[in-house]
Design an enzyme around this catalytic site. Structure first.
Site, mmCIF file in Angstrom:
data_model
loop_
_atom_site.group_PDB
_atom_site.id
_atom_site.type_symbol
_atom_site.label_atom_id
_atom_site.label_comp_id
_atom_site.label_asym_id
_atom_site.label_seq_id
_atom_site.Cartn_x
_atom_site.Cartn_y
_atom_site.Cartn_z
ATOM 1 N N GLY A 27 0.830 -1.207 0.000
ATOM 2 C CA GLY A 27 0.000 0.000 0.000
ATOM 3 C C GLY A 27 0.857 1.245 0.000
ATOM 4 N N ASN A 28 0.261 2.384 0.274
ATOM 5 C CA ASN A 28 1.027 3.637 0.402
ATOM 6 C C ASN A 28 0.334 4.547 1.404
ATOM 7 O OD1 ASN A 28 -0.844 5.528 -1.072
ATOM 8 N ND2 ASN A 28 -0.474 4.040 -2.709
ATOM 9 N N HIS A 29 0.930 5.705 1.672
ATOM 10 C CA HIS A 29 0.464 6.568 2.770
ATOM 11 C C HIS A 29 -0.690 7.503 2.416
ATOM 12 C CE1 HIS A 29 3.408 5.265 5.610
ATOM 13 N NE2 HIS A 29 4.414 5.534 4.777
#
Ligand code: CTP
Length: 216
Positions: A27-29
């Site tokens: 995933g990412n932020h």
């Protein structure tokens, strides 16, 4: 675009989660805050809004048609189903560029040897929309750059056939992922650039929609 009232606006927002096995993902932020702020502002000025949102805890008005998705492929499929009927497409999602080539059916167990996960490209939603864009459809991309910002952003705008591109800066404190504020520049396909101050994401959303409405 003289007015956005009554127009169909589709917005992508948030991160995507690319499964590794039944319990893990890449995933990412991204929090989804910027895209959801754009959706709320578009609704406030009279648009018919569809929000295609990756995993995010941020709530949105019940008057926004929200479709929650997980992976880049889910987001691609949802956008493609609706794109033909949309007047404005705003792609603010932080879509994963790669996903595991094989998703393990069962939880991967720890072993003493190293683990290598092979990745493959995800479909590029913005580029596909750019290829299929019909007359009078306005396509807005986002770019997050850490170096050669303007040059890279211009390249992205041309390559993906966008009308406008919102350049997010990670250089400024208080801008970008997770924050309630953001600092953007907006480029258009006629080579105009507008640079805005650090402000709340709600205010940035207003700047983006004003720029869309003023775009000829
Ligand atoms: N985007 C998309 N589908 C993808 C990847 C990106 O629709 N699979 C969209 C994003 O929503 C954003 C724009 O493309 O509007 C730019 O994304 P970015 O990741 O900055 O650009 P990339 O083309 O992936 O280039 P790079 O990561 O190499 O900078």
């Amino acid at each position: 675009m003289p007015d956005i009232k009554g127009k169909k606006v589709l917005i992508t927002a948030g991160p995507t989660h690319e499964p590794i096995d039944p319990v893990r993902f890449i995933g990412n932020h991204s929090s989804g805050k910027m895209g959801i702020a754009i959706a709320e502002e578009a609704l406030a000025i009279g648009a018919e809004v569809t929000l295609i949102c990756g995993p995010s805890n941020v709530k949105s008005s019940s008057k926004i048609k929200r479709i929650n998705v997980q992976s880049a492929q889910n987001m691609f499929d949802a956008v493609m189903q609706l794109q033909e009927t949309q007047d404005v497409l705003i792609l603010s999602a932080a879509v994963a560029d790669y996903r595991p080539k094989i998703v393990a059916e069962n939880k991967i167990k720890k072993s003493d040897t190293k683990l290598t996960i092979e990745l493959e490209s995800t479909p590029d939603i913005l580029a596909s929309l750019g290829q299929q864009k019909r007359q009078n459809q306005l396509l807005v991309g986002f770019a997050l750059e850490t170096n050669n910002e303007l040059e890279n952003a211009k390249g992205k705008l041309v390559k993906k056939n966008c009308d406008l591109l919102v350049l997010n800066s990670l250089q400024d404190a208080g801008a970008g992922f997770g924050h309630d504020t953001n600092k953007v520049s907006i480029l258009d396909r006629h080579n105009n650039i507008a640079t805005f101050e650090l402000k709340s994401k709600a205010e940035v959303a207003k700047d983006i929609l004003r720029t869309i409405i003023a775009f000829k």
